[in-house]
Design a protein around this motif. Structure first.
Motif, PDB file in Angstrom:
ATOM      1  N   GLY A 168       0.746  -1.299   0.016  1.00 25.92           N
ATOM      2  CA  GLY A 168       0.055  -0.053  -0.187  1.00 25.92           C
ATOM      3  C   GLY A 168       0.778   1.094   0.117  1.00 25.92           C
ATOM      4  O   GLY A 168       0.272   2.269   0.385  1.00 25.92           O
ATOM      5  N   ALA A 169       2.084   1.170  -0.528  1.00 22.50           N
ATOM      6  CA  ALA A 169       2.927   2.365  -0.576  1.00 22.50           C
ATOM      7  C   ALA A 169       2.335   3.607  -1.474  1.00 22.50           C
ATOM      8  O   ALA A 169       2.588   4.749  -1.375  1.00 22.50           O
ATOM      9  CB  ALA A 169       4.415   1.994  -0.969  1.00 22.50           C
ATOM     10  N   PHE A 170       1.455   2.892  -2.451  1.00 21.00           N
ATOM     11  CA  PHE A 170       0.957   3.903  -3.412  1.00 21.00           C
ATOM     12  C   PHE A 170      -0.443   3.356  -3.775  1.00 21.00           C
ATOM     13  O   PHE A 170      -0.616   2.186  -3.699  1.00 21.00           O
ATOM     14  CB  PHE A 170       1.663   4.168  -4.786  1.00 21.00           C
ATOM     15  CG  PHE A 170       2.370   3.297  -5.230  1.00 21.00           C
ATOM     16  CD1 PHE A 170       1.666   2.402  -6.357  1.00 21.00           C
ATOM     17  CD2 PHE A 170       3.697   2.616  -5.058  1.00 21.00           C
ATOM     18  CE1 PHE A 170       1.950   1.127  -6.949  1.00 21.00           C
ATOM     19  CE2 PHE A 170       3.964   1.444  -5.315  1.00 21.00           C
ATOM     20  CZ  PHE A 170       3.361   0.766  -6.301  1.00 21.00           C
ATOM     21  N   ASP A 171      -1.446   4.389  -4.306  1.00 15.98           N
ATOM     22  CA  ASP A 171      -2.539   3.861  -4.700  1.00 15.98           C
ATOM     23  C   ASP A 171      -2.654   3.228  -6.216  1.00 15.98           C
ATOM     24  O   ASP A 171      -3.338   2.412  -6.637  1.00 15.98           O
ATOM     25  CB  ASP A 171      -3.905   4.920  -4.342  1.00 15.98           C
ATOM     26  CG  ASP A 171      -3.898   5.131  -2.873  1.00 15.98           C
ATOM     27  OD1 ASP A 171      -3.540   4.172  -2.216  1.00 15.98           O
ATOM     28  OD2 ASP A 171      -4.109   6.228  -2.549  1.00 15.98           O
ATOM     29  N   GLU A 172      -2.053   4.084  -7.003  1.00 13.69           N
ATOM     30  CA  GLU A 172      -1.974   3.798  -8.357  1.00 13.69           C
ATOM     31  C   GLU A 172      -0.573   4.139  -9.049  1.00 13.69           C
ATOM     32  O   GLU A 172       0.188   4.956  -8.335  1.00 13.69           O
ATOM     33  CB  GLU A 172      -2.967   4.406  -9.162  1.00 13.69           C
ATOM     34  CG  GLU A 172      -3.104   5.935  -8.934  1.00 13.69           C
ATOM     35  CD  GLU A 172      -4.363   6.374  -9.715  1.00 13.69           C
ATOM     36  OE1 GLU A 172      -4.758   5.951 -10.599  1.00 13.69           O
ATOM     37  OE2 GLU A 172      -5.007   7.667  -9.046  1.00 13.69           O
ATOM     38  N   MET A 173      -0.346   3.582 -10.297  1.00 11.36           N
ATOM     39  CA  MET A 173       0.875   3.895 -10.740  1.00 11.36           C
ATOM     40  C   MET A 173       0.489   4.529 -12.271  1.00 11.36           C
ATOM     41  O   MET A 173      -0.434   4.277 -13.004  1.00 11.36           O
ATOM     42  CB  MET A 173       1.488   2.784 -11.145  1.00 11.36           C
ATOM     43  CG  MET A 173       2.478   2.231  -9.940  1.00 11.36           C
ATOM     44  SD  MET A 173       3.425   0.783 -10.482  1.00 11.36           S
ATOM     45  CE  MET A 173       4.526   1.287 -11.579  1.00 11.36           C
ATOM     46  N   ILE A 174       1.195   5.706 -12.694  1.00  9.15           N
ATOM     47  CA  ILE A 174       1.045   6.402 -13.642  1.00  9.15           C
ATOM     48  C   ILE A 174       2.464   6.313 -14.669  1.00  9.15           C
ATOM     49  O   ILE A 174       3.506   6.405 -14.045  1.00  9.15           O
ATOM     50  CB  ILE A 174       0.851   7.839 -13.505  1.00  9.15           C
ATOM     51  CG1 ILE A 174      -0.751   7.873 -12.982  1.00  9.15           C
ATOM     52  CG2 ILE A 174       0.830   8.795 -14.961  1.00  9.15           C
ATOM     53  CD1 ILE A 174      -1.997   7.216 -13.729  1.00  9.15           C
ATOM     54  N   VAL A 175       2.322   6.050 -15.840  1.00  8.94           N
ATOM     55  CA  VAL A 175       3.702   5.986 -16.609  1.00  8.94           C
ATOM     56  C   VAL A 175       3.253   7.199 -17.658  1.00  8.94           C
ATOM     57  O   VAL A 175       2.518   7.316 -18.332  1.00  8.94           O
ATOM     58  CB  VAL A 175       3.774   4.754 -17.363  1.00  8.94           C
ATOM     59  CG1 VAL A 175       5.003   4.706 -18.122  1.00  8.94           C
ATOM     60  CG2 VAL A 175       3.666   3.698 -16.434  1.00  8.94           C
ATOM     61  N   VAL A 176       4.554   7.939 -17.580  1.00 10.40           N
ATOM     62  CA  VAL A 176       4.506   9.234 -18.671  1.00 10.40           C
ATOM     63  C   VAL A 176       5.437   8.924 -19.777  1.00 10.40           C
ATOM     64  O   VAL A 176       6.761   8.679 -19.308  1.00 10.40           O
ATOM     65  CB  VAL A 176       4.929  10.453 -18.142  1.00 10.40           C
ATOM     66  CG1 VAL A 176       5.033  11.590 -18.998  1.00 10.40           C
ATOM     67  CG2 VAL A 176       3.832  10.891 -17.019  1.00 10.40           C
ATOM     68  N   GLN A 177       5.300   8.726 -20.687  1.00 12.94           N
ATOM     69  CA  GLN A 177       6.486   8.660 -22.139  1.00 12.94           C
ATOM     70  C   GLN A 177       6.447   9.803 -22.753  1.00 12.94           C
ATOM     71  O   GLN A 177       5.714  10.278 -23.126  1.00 12.94           O
ATOM     72  CB  GLN A 177       6.232   7.269 -22.577  1.00 12.94           C
ATOM     73  CG  GLN A 177       6.114   5.783 -21.920  1.00 12.94           C
ATOM     74  CD  GLN A 177       5.423   4.966 -22.726  1.00 12.94           C
ATOM     75  OE1 GLN A 177       4.401   4.336 -22.694  1.00 12.94           O
ATOM     76  NE2 GLN A 177       6.659   4.050 -23.391  1.00 12.94           N
ATOM     77  N   THR A 178       8.003  10.020 -23.308  1.00 15.90           N
ATOM     78  CA  THR A 178       7.787  10.859 -24.362  1.00 15.90           C
ATOM     79  C   THR A 178       8.420  10.133 -25.513  1.00 15.90           C
ATOM     80  O   THR A 178       9.439   9.076 -25.524  1.00 15.90           O
ATOM     81  CB  THR A 178       9.105  11.814 -24.018  1.00 15.90           C
ATOM     82  OG1 THR A 178       8.901  12.365 -22.829  1.00 15.90           O
ATOM     83  CG2 THR A 178       9.655  12.892 -25.244  1.00 15.90           C
ATOM     84  N   LEU A 179       7.505  10.107 -26.683  1.00 13.72           N
ATOM     85  CA  LEU A 179       7.738   9.255 -27.914  1.00 13.72           C
ATOM     86  C   LEU A 179       7.804  10.321 -29.175  1.00 13.72           C
ATOM     87  O   LEU A 179       7.611  11.401 -29.264  1.00 13.72           O
ATOM     88  CB  LEU A 179       6.273   8.837 -28.425  1.00 13.72           C
ATOM     89  CG  LEU A 179       5.834   7.656 -27.152  1.00 13.72           C
ATOM     90  CD1 LEU A 179       4.889   7.986 -26.234  1.00 13.72           C
ATOM     91  CD2 LEU A 179       5.197   6.374 -28.139  1.00 13.72           C
TER      92      LEU A 179
ATOM     93  N   SER B  85      -0.127   6.767 -19.080  1.00  9.84           N
ATOM     94  CA  SER B  85      -0.791   5.684 -19.239  1.00  9.84           C
ATOM     95  C   SER B  85      -0.981   5.077 -17.668  1.00  9.84           C
ATOM     96  O   SER B  85      -0.035   5.568 -16.704  1.00  9.84           O
ATOM     97  CB  SER B  85      -0.080   4.433 -19.935  1.00  9.84           C
ATOM     98  OG  SER B  85       0.305   4.907 -20.986  1.00  9.84           O
ATOM     99  N   LYS B  86      -1.961   4.431 -17.399  1.00 10.03           N
ATOM    100  CA  LYS B  86      -2.077   3.856 -15.862  1.00 10.03           C
ATOM    101  C   LYS B  86      -1.826   2.430 -15.973  1.00 10.03           C
ATOM    102  O   LYS B  86      -2.027   1.606 -16.736  1.00 10.03           O
ATOM    103  CB  LYS B  86      -3.658   4.005 -15.655  1.00 10.03           C
ATOM    104  CG  LYS B  86      -3.730   3.899 -14.187  1.00 10.03           C
ATOM    105  CD  LYS B  86      -5.400   3.999 -13.961  1.00 10.03           C
ATOM    106  CE  LYS B  86      -5.696   3.678 -12.598  1.00 10.03           C
ATOM    107  NZ  LYS B  86      -7.128   3.834 -12.207  1.00 10.03           N
TER     108      LYS B  86
END
Length: 734
Positions: free
Chosen positions: A524-535, A571-572
């Motif tokens: 429970g260290a975090f509720d959700e993960m978000i990924v940010v990509q530069t394409l 992205s999630k």
């Protein structure tokens, strides 16, 4: 009080000793200065405040009288500053400069250090303790001068930590500059002259642009202007108190911009040559002077650690006379560009150049103005400072190009304001006894300039087209709309987001430690993960430099094209699969082919290379062999540790970098390096001895895609050019 001066002498000698030690062992002194710089700056600012208080005690200063006389001007300055902040949305306009400055202020506030890397983070401490890990992430120092972030950290102390404090500081500095200009113009003329001076200053688009940003340029301008004011007072009314206050101001100013030490040197040498530095002043300002070796030693450490400026491809030198000619060929025609495309008041520039030329001619040649000794000396020292300023920036290889693009305009902020204020100076010098020549006409001219150029300030289009700044604004806006405050963000530019309170990790870290990330989620260290990509567009499709491991199941929730060839995708992570023993490779790799890249090199002086050992917590290696293309590349680079040993880095995009154990080499010796790329991985040998190997299959490549000694495809671990000598190179294909 002889014992007091004796202690000051001992302190000064200790500072000199540390300075000499720093010159000859800059890396060995880095841990000391990384911790001591914060406390040194604190002492400098306290000493500066004490010197100012001591000077004010010597004059009949009354706050009530001061506000009665100049309250209108201060209120007018605050009104104009507020107008700038309201009409221009405060934002990071130069992106990395301001983001790194904010990161340094954060380190100063929380950890009382200038080191940007926090090894106490649970994620990074796990990384450093990983078995077989040879990557060292401590001691990364930002190359920009650190007095501005220190001032921001003081606001953190007063107001609590907030990224917006960087804008609060520039608002206060903007108000101070406009107030000081108004007061000086009013003292020399009347209130109309003060209003005109303030309006002409705000008419310079770069003033409002920097004032509503997180740039340190306004603070540098404010301290240089304050130094000139104190210099003028000192030359007219010599005293130890003013001398100490001027010297303390110069010490603080020295650490705001790299070239500020030149102004310090010009003013101090000018005072010494003209006979203004007297024994009595030195004796009564002992502690201010005793801090000078410490301040200079800190500056020397920072500059030596960063090394000389990197040459830019296509330019013979970073600074030089050839650059002066090249830049003037660009800058002079642009002064006649009245199409309002660039954030500069070109009409005021042209008028200012003419007026200042006439004023200096009348002063030195025709001698039409007062020839009092103090005024002659003041004009000589200020002219020398401003000439040095212009020569520094005109001789910089990028000045002309950046001016033409509008993004380097802050280099010419002082020039713009000096030109804008020239009508005020002219009107003051030609006033009739008892009244100004035409203060109403001057105010009308200032209003016209304000309404002509301030809309250009609001537009500031050149600062809304920087792709990385647009990407950052997009990412920040998205994250702030999320309901949860416990989000783990995977983003290659993770340091910038950390300043805004987000827990952020680079994508390669998440790929390397899938199991650890998985455990943190279960806890429970975090509720959700978000990924940010530069394409980036490679001609046929959008390709990311770092792709998340296949262990992370992603769902695209937002994306935006932030430049012609750049797409930002958010992205999630909806699920994390059981970690594989090795990170999955999702891009084409070599199968039966084998490429062997051979090169004969001679490394440059080891001490110079070590100054570029790391940038923001990750090593910045010099490219040896680059294979592949954007989105799928293998990079082999060289860097050095604090003992001068060579480290070979292998960066297989999409996985964690691999670094060799330290290798002893002889400076100036010729070495043969052999890089083998095949389906079994990437292996590097030096003089026939294998030093490091990556188990990740090399990406699909061709002979044409293998480069030696240069890197033109980007990446976050490797620089652009090899600083040593590349003697021979060859490619074998099996």
């Amino acid at each position: 009080m002889k014992w007091f001066r004796f202690l000051a002498l001992v302190w000064a000698l200790l500072g000199c000793a540390l300075g000499l030690r720093t010159v000859f062992a800059v890396l060995a002194m880095t841990p000391f200065w990384a911790q001591a710089t914060y406390y040194l700056f604190f002492a400098l600012v306290l000493l500066w405040g004490f010197s100012l208080w001591r000077y004010l005690k010597t004059i009949p200063f009354s706050l009530r009288t001061f506000l009665t006389r100049y309250g209108f001007g201060i209120g007018f300055a605050v009104l104009l500053s507020t107008l700038v902040v309201v009409t221009l949305h405060p934002e990071l306009r130069w992106y990395k400069d301001e983001a790194n400055t904010l990161a340094v202020s954060r380190a100063m506030f929380f950890r009382k250090t200038v080191s940007l890397f926090d090894a106490q983070s649970p994620y990074w401490s796990h990384f450093l303790q990983a078995p077989g890990n040879l990557l060292k992430l401590e001691g990364s120092i930002d190359p920009r001068n650190m007095m501005f972030p220190f001032m921001v950290s003081l606001l953190h102390i007063l107001l609590g930590y907030s990224p917006n404090n960087i804008f609060v500081l520039n608002f206060l500095v903007m108000g101070f500059i406009l107030s000081a200009i108004f007061i000086c113009a009013q003292k020399a003329g009347d209130k109309r002259s003060g209003c005109a001076a303030a309006l002409l200053t705000v008419s310079c688009p770069m003033f409002g642009i920097t004032g509503s940003s997180g740039s340190y340029d306004l603070l540098a301008l404010a301290l240089l202007g304050l130094s000139f004011m104190l210099l003028y007072i000192f030359l007219r009314h010599e005293s130890a108190e003013i001398f100490g206050c001027l010297w303390a101001t110069l010490l603080v100013m020295m650490h705001v911009r790299e070239e500020s030490i030149v102004y310090f040197g010009v003013i101090v040498i000018g005072l010494a040559l003209l006979g203004y530095i007297k024994r009595e002043y030195v004796r009564r300002s002992a502690w201010v002077l005793a801090m000078t070796p410490w301040a200079i030693s800190s500056w020397v450490w920072h500059r030596f650690l960063m090394g000389p400026p990197k040459p830019i491809p296509g330019d013979p030198a970073v600074f030089g006379w050839r650059n002066v000619i090249k830049n003037l060929e660009i800058l002079i025609p642009l002064q006649w560009d009245f199409h309002f495309r660039l954030p500069f008041p070109h009409l005021l520039h042209c008028l200012g150049i003419v007026l200042w030329a006439v004023i200096l001619f009348n002063f030195w040649i025709s001698k039409k103005y007062s020839q009092a000794k103090s005024q002659k000396h003041f004009v000589a020292i200020v002219t020398a400072c401003l000439t040095s300023y212009l020569m520094i920036f005109i001789s910089f290889c990028e000045s002309g190009r950046q001016y033409a693009l509008g993004i380097g305009g802050r280099y010419f902020l002082i020039f713009s304001i000096a030109c804008a204020l020239s009508p005020v100076v002219w009107n003051t010098l030609h006033k009739s006894p008892g009244r100004l020549r035409n203060s109403r006409g001057l105010l009308s001219f200032a209003l016209g300039a304000f309404f002509l150029y301030y809309p250009l300030t609001i537009a500031a289009e050149s600062f809304r087209t920087i792709p990385k700044a647009q990407e950052f604004d997009y990412v920040i806006h998205f994250l702030r709309q999320q309901k949860s405050n416990h989000i783990l963000v995977l983003y290659d530019d993770f340091e910038t987001l950390e300043n805004y309170g987000f827990t952020t990790l680079p994508i390669w870290y998440a790929n390397y430690f899938v199991d650890f990330i998985f455990q943190q989620k279960l806890r429970g260290a975090f509720d959700e993960m978000i990924v940010v990509q530069t394409l980036r567009d490679n001609g046929s499709q959008w390709v990311a430099a770092y792709a998340p491991s296949s262990a992370y199941q992603l769902k695209t929730i937002s994306e935006r094209q932030t430049a012609l060839s750049t797409l930002t995708r958010i992205s999630k992570v909806i699920d994390i699969h059981a970690p594989a023993p090795e990170p999955a490779v999702t891009r084409p790799v070599l199968s039966s082919q084998v490429f062997i890249a051979k090169l004969q090199v001679r490394f440059s002086t080891v001490r110079s290379n070590t100054r570029e050992m790391s940038v923001r917590g990750r090593p910045l290696a010099e490219p040896l062999v680059i294979s592949g293309h954007g989105g799928a590349a293998d990079m082999i680079g060289a860097l050095f540790d604090s003992n001068g040993n060579l480290l070979i880095l292998i960066d297989h995009w999409g996985s964690a970098p691999v670094i060799s154990p330290p290798i002893k080499i002889e400076s100036g010796k010729t070495d043969w390096i052999e890089v083998t790329l095949n389906a079994k991985g990437v292996a590097v040998s030096i003089d026939g001895i294998k030093v490091v190997k990556s188990r990740m299959p090399a990406y699909l490549t061709t002979r044409e895609q293998i480069m030696f000694g240069e890197n033109n495809i980007g990446g976050s671990t490797t620089g652009t050019r090899f600083s040593g000598t590349l003697l021979r190179s060859a490619i074998e294909q099996k």
